[in-house]
Design an enzyme around this catalytic site. Structure first.
Site, short mmCIF file in Angstrom:
data_model
loop_
_atom_site.label_atom_id
_atom_site.label_comp_id
_atom_site.label_asym_id
_atom_site.label_seq_id
_atom_site.Cartn_x
_atom_site.Cartn_y
_atom_site.Cartn_z
N LEU A 15 0.78 -1.00 0.04
CA LEU A 15 -0.14 -0.09 -0.01
C LEU A 15 0.80 1.19 -0.07
O LEU A 15 1.75 1.49 1.00
CB LEU A 15 -0.80 0.09 1.26
N ASP A 16 0.70 2.08 -0.94
CA ASP A 16 1.43 3.43 -1.16
C ASP A 16 2.96 3.24 -1.12
O ASP A 16 3.63 4.13 -0.88
CB ASP A 16 1.06 4.36 0.11
N GLU A 17 3.37 1.95 -1.69
CA GLU A 17 4.78 1.89 -1.75
C GLU A 17 5.21 1.42 -3.06
O GLU A 17 6.25 0.98 -3.23
CB GLU A 17 5.01 0.83 -0.68
#
Lengths: 280, 280, 280, 280
Positions: free
Chosen positions: A224-226
């Site tokens: 996530l978000d990475e």
């Protein structure tokens, strides 16, 4: 000259001597004009990247076969038509990113075809339909996450989009959903220095007295978000900004970063390699 | 690997199919590694530009002869050692541009060898000598422009510099002087929107209430302030700025633009073509 | 008019109706001209801030007494002479921030008096002394942190500086040291989106493929790197940047952010309130 | 508190000692809270400017009368309701500035009421009407300039707009038209360093190899493109930009500069004084 086609060849592989010569020789042999060529070697990993914009009459199959023969065995290459890319946009309630993409597609400054907008609320339906684009309201209420995604997938896949753009879609996607569009989902989120974890990040940023607020556009992976970062930028803020003003500044930088990232992606400038992007 | 050399090959000529392949084939044949390669075609003029950073053992003469055979007859190519470039800086009284270059050369962020500083006043002698760099004070007083330039030329040519940097040298150079260093003299001047002609430009900018002040770094040709532009940038100003504050802002942007332009030039990124630059 | 003094009055207190009138009435009564006045109310906390640049003949004691009578009991006010502020700079080995401050103080673009430089290595001694500024090499070797700080404090306090600037001083300061200079120590550090904790942050930033690198200047408190932020900015980077190039970009943004923060501080524009700054 | 009004008081006059005290005393006497206050003295002209955001119950007539009594005889003051300002937008054929204002008004990031759009072509009618805003197509064909303006004036005045925004309206306005809206007409135009006069400015900018392209938003006076500047900004370009790409970059910076200028104007931050603006 009008019946000449334009395509972009993206190649990446382990670096070795003579790769540019090999690839451009093959293009030359196929009587293709090189309109733009950009090349990059990541010296840390010894990996080679080349983006070649070509014009001519294409025999895709033979061209790719010639490349496969000439290039290292781990090479990846794709030959992409320069025609306008089809996207589906996913939204929740916030208008700023969707509105910016709609208007830029309308006035020609962003070269995409918006096939449809899918939202888990109906708040952005009117705005979307004003641009003669179909809006699918697929509420998540009463559905498991998997059921909800299944319904969205069915709609989205019906459009066969090249990219899926999360224009402030505020729900976490499951690995199953993400796996359907590997490196084809683009997300935008705010970013702060220092980072603030948890709820109400703008309140935290306000309390901390930050002087800049940023946004990051990235491909979505299961981290996530990475996922691989495409574009980042910041906007200056100061003590005159309330937490609400900071949130507004955050929306401004989010929409600018997302549409700049999208422009790079749909014009075939972006390679994904490991967890990074190379933008040629 | 340590005894391998690095050189940069700059090539430009009329565009035709297969140029990248031809050049990179020759590099390949010479067993040279391509570290970076950038290429550009100006479609308006049909002109091709390529910058190739190479590593290996060089036989310059044969390499250039091979290129001359392969390339169009109007081609220009130069093979430049990546070693640190020698510059001479010309100044009058203002410290900001000279100081910035001195400090950046000292701390390693600008990769140049400052062979000497030549000034028509002695005001910057102490600053220069603090960095163990020779300063030549060559006053223009009592001399004709030609006599003054003759004395400066003698000193400057003694250092055989690759580039001459006008770091706020406030006298107009004659065509004879300029002709000694074709596309080798770099100048910086302030720029305004709209343009202000004549004396006291900052007072005019103040009176007009401009909101930005700019600077332009360019190669010097016989058209005063009209040579090929290398770099431009601006700095925001507002009603709080007095004419003196605007002049200070102008100095800030001048020094930043000059040192960025110089960095591009001394690292062999800049082509001059017609009255324009291509920076690869 | 030449024998008129200039001072800056910084006032902050709980907000209530009529504060601006009260303060400016007192200045009026003292026959002081208001050169600049800026005022801010933080509506979230109900706190009032005002910066008043005054010119005239000052009777400090009476003026401050008049203000104390008129203002809320929790008010803080200081009347600061506009003369050049004395600073001491602490360094370790890196030249970029020190060099930038030295040169800007020299050419007049940063209005400070550098009383001395204190370093735990001798690497920056020559550079400092070229500007005729005393350098104190106080090695930490063989000393406890307390002993080392004691020796530095003795030297620094001998100069009675208004501010202490950590220009890449790479050791953590103890609470005792920090307590000697409350809100008088200014530090600079790099900042990343996302944040990278631990050793080799630039390697981590490179591995993550970040597109911007930032820097934060802040007052030092006992919360390491968590004191009130004065200034933040970023610089764009891309896949062409090696980890070493990113570190160089980081140095560029660090020195720019530090000198801009310092300029605001020494010109009496910065209030500290809670863990935030208000810059008027 | 909900029935309290908000108004902004803009005052300017010759500077003299005690003005801030006088004005804020009067606000205090009227039991008005000062939400924000900003003040500026132009030391070159000795002119004083103050913007005061007030909250409370207003007796406009008495308040203004009190101010008139207290202030110098040449003072100008206006008390402006903080409610949303009504604007009429004039256009020709280009969508970028109009589209940006429409979308920002829609998503709330620009606080204006767009009463109508008036165009001398019908090209932007559909876009406008999609936002439920009336579009008046008033062709100039077959009409004298005066007749055309007469028809437009009749329509525009029917809406009683606070400001008229020229969002790429490509015809020169007569002094008579301009005189109807003194300092109420806002225009945007591209700007170059150096300036290019005449037709095809982007072709000239391309031929000159400029590295930045700018835009200027200003109030319209009878000096064409020479009225008081509100906002300027630039966008970087390089050799990769064709003349058409430069024109696209110009559109991007035009729309950003226009909407930022408009935001300052409609939120009552802009004073016009002589041929300059002061933005508080």
């Amino acid at each position: 000259m009008d019946n000449l086609e334009r395509k972009t060849l993206l190649t990446h592989c382990s670096d070795e001597r003579g790769l540019i010569a090999k690839i451009t020789n093959i293009c030359f042999k196929h009587q293709l004009n090189i309109i733009h060529n950009n090349e990059f070697v990541d010296n840390a990993s010894g990996h080679f990247f080349m983006r070649t914009e070509l014009e001519g009459t294409f025999d895709d199959k033979t061209l790719l076969a010639d490349l496969d023969l000439a290039l290292p065995t781990n090479s990846k290459r794709s030959l992409i038509s320069s025609s306008r890319k089809k996207i589906v946009i996913m939204v929740t309630k916030e208008a700023h990113c969707l509105g910016d993409i709609l208007m830029k597609a309308y006035d020609g400054s962003l070269d995409v075809e918006i096939a449809a907008v899918v939202g888990n609320y109906d708040k952005l339906q009117t705005l979307t339909e004003r641009f003669d684009i179909p809006y699918h309201h697929i509420s998540h209420e009463g559905l498991s996450r998997e059921e909800h995604e299944e319904k969205m997938l069915e709609v989205i896949k019906g459009y066969d989009p090249r990219y899926v753009v999360l224009a402030k879609y505020m729900r976490v996607l499951t690995p199953n959903f993400v796996a359907q569009f590997p490196h084809k989902i683009i997300n935008i989120h705010h970013s702060f220095l220092p980072a603030f974890i948890g709820a109400k990040p703008y309140q935290q940023a306000f309390d901390r007295g930050v002087k800049i607020i940023g946004a990051t556009a990235h491909f979505v992976t299961n981290d996530l978000d990475e996922g691989p970062i495409i574009k980042q930028d910041v906007i200056p803020v100061d003590h005159n900004f309330s937490a609400a003003d900071m949130a507004q500044a955050g929306r401004d930088v989010e929409k600018n970063v997302l549409s700049k990232a999208l422009s790079k992606v749909v014009n075939d400038h972006v390679f994904v390699y490991g967890n990074k992007t190379v933008i040629l």
